[in-house]
Design an enzyme around this catalytic site. Structure first.
Site, PDB file in Angstrom:
ATOM      1  N   TYR A 160      -1.985   4.458  -0.977  1.00 54.68           N
ATOM      2  CA  TYR A 160      -0.537   4.352  -1.190  1.00 54.68           C
ATOM      3  C   TYR A 160       0.133   5.718  -1.079  1.00 54.68           C
ATOM      4  O   TYR A 160       1.114   5.886  -0.349  1.00 54.68           O
ATOM      5  CB  TYR A 160      -0.271   3.746  -2.568  1.00 54.68           C
ATOM      6  CG  TYR A 160       1.187   3.493  -2.877  1.00 54.68           C
ATOM      7  CD1 TYR A 160       1.931   2.592  -2.132  1.00 54.68           C
ATOM      8  CD2 TYR A 160       1.815   4.136  -3.945  1.00 54.68           C
ATOM      9  CE1 TYR A 160       3.270   2.348  -2.422  1.00 54.68           C
ATOM     10  CE2 TYR A 160       3.144   3.903  -4.249  1.00 54.68           C
ATOM     11  CZ  TYR A 160       3.867   3.006  -3.484  1.00 54.68           C
ATOM     12  OH  TYR A 160       5.186   2.772  -3.772  1.00 54.68           O
ATOM     13  N   GLU A 162      -0.807   8.568   0.377  1.00 56.38           N
ATOM     14  CA  GLU A 162      -0.810   9.166   1.705  1.00 56.38           C
ATOM     15  C   GLU A 162      -0.029   8.335   2.714  1.00 56.38           C
ATOM     16  O   GLU A 162       0.545   8.879   3.660  1.00 56.38           O
ATOM     17  CB  GLU A 162      -2.246   9.386   2.189  1.00 56.38           C
ATOM     18  CG  GLU A 162      -3.054  10.349   1.328  1.00 56.38           C
ATOM     19  CD  GLU A 162      -2.490  11.766   1.312  1.00 56.38           C
ATOM     20  OE1 GLU A 162      -1.621  12.093   2.152  1.00 56.38           O
ATOM     21  OE2 GLU A 162      -2.923  12.564   0.464  1.00 56.38           O
TER      22      GLU A 162
END
Length: 324
Positions: A160, A162
């Site tokens: 989430y 990145e």
């Protein structure tokens, strides 16, 4: 910093707005706001974390159209010219994005590019919903938009974190190289009606545990802090940013900070009863502090959150009860 703030999209002519993730918590509240303002809305969702019940609220409305699709594979819209593409599609709670890590990365990467391409083709604005998770477990407190973060790129939350960091990067690349009229918000903890009961974030957990008469689950010793923003404040900030000529990321959150044990006390005050607490081990990479610096939102949008925590909790309980 340059800015051209305008109070609300309500001051403009009717718009045609496509919202990915329209069946999600935030997306459904945006659909409601824009329909109430007289705009036309195209909702897109594949229900990986959205709820059919949120779409059902608007089915039959003359200015609402729904497309069931996974935007990671494309956005099958062939209608009239769009004014805005708003990308809010993504699992957003740890249980959901950890259950669907590849899908979360793809919607942040390919889904964002598909939205940008659609906006570019229509000459539309593109609005990205990013997150405070881009700051990771921060070493700077509170977190301004200029802070680059402290993120574990291979941890259980990285799918989430990145994805959103990449989404911001490609959004700025399309703005700089292709002239797309972009906006980026970093959403801090937000709560309100229409959240999934199994959302997994702390207010949802506490509210549903309290309603079932169960102990409230507190991870660690409860000293970690969060700030909590009611959904109506977030939607107002989004509306104002749409109307402001500002392309850098903007934090939207409530800067008033609470420990988890203080949140327990707030729940008890709203429900007017004492709650038992069950402590569990702190999850991996769980931030110890999270609090927004909202200086940019104050200056550019003339925005500050208006709804304090206990009032918002009471509103959440009332509105969810009314929709049952």
């Amino acid at each position: 910093m340059t800015d051209t703030p305008v109070p609300s999209t309500a001051t403009s002519a009717p718009l045609r707005i496509l919202i990915t993730g329209s069946a999600g918590f935030v997306g459904s509240h945006l659909v409601e706001r824009f329909l109430n303002e007289g705009h036309s809305v195209i909702g897109v969702d594949n229900y990986i974390s959205g709820q059919v019940s949120n779409t059902d609220l608007f089915v039959g409305h003359p200015r609402f159209t729904f497309i069931e699709a996974d935007v990671s594979h494309g956005i099958p819209y062939e209608g009239e010219t769009l004014d805005w593409v708003m990308h809010f599609a993504s699992p957003a709670s740890p249980p959901h994005y950890q259950q669907f890590p590849v899908e979360t990365l793809m919607v942040g990467a390919q889904g964002t590019q598909n939205g940008l391409e659609l906006a570019h083709a229509h000459g539309a604005g593109f609005f990205l919903a990013s997150t405070s998770e881009v700051y990771g477990d921060p070493h700077v407190h509170p977190q301004p938009e200029t802070y680059w973060g402290n993120v574990n790129p291979i941890g259980v939350r990285s799918c989430y974190d990145e994805a959103k960091r990449y989404a911001e990067a490609i959004t700025m690349a399309y703005h700089r190289s292709r002239g797309v009229n972009t906006r980026i918000i970093r959403i801090f903890n937000t709560y309100g009606p229409r959240m999934r009961p199994d959302d997994g974030r702390v207010i949802t957990n506490f509210v549903h545990q309290a309603m079932r008469g169960e102990p409230l689950t507190v991870y660690g010793d409860g000293s970690q802090t969060r700030s909590f923003q009611y959904i109506d404040d977030l939607v107002e900030g989004i509306s104002r940013l749409m109307a402001a000529l500002y392309h850098e990321p903007v934090n939207l959150g409530n800067p008033v900070e609470f420990t988890m044990l203080e949140l327990v006390e707030a729940i008890e005050d709203v429900l007017v009863r004492r709650m038992s607490v069950e402590h569990r081990e702190l999850p991996q990479d769980d931030p110890k502090q999270r609090q927004p610096d909202i200086t940019v939102a104050k200056c550019v949008l003339k925005w500050t959150p208006q709804i304090e925590l206990k009032t918002g909790l009471d509103l959440m309980l009332q509105r969810d009860a009314a929709n049952r």
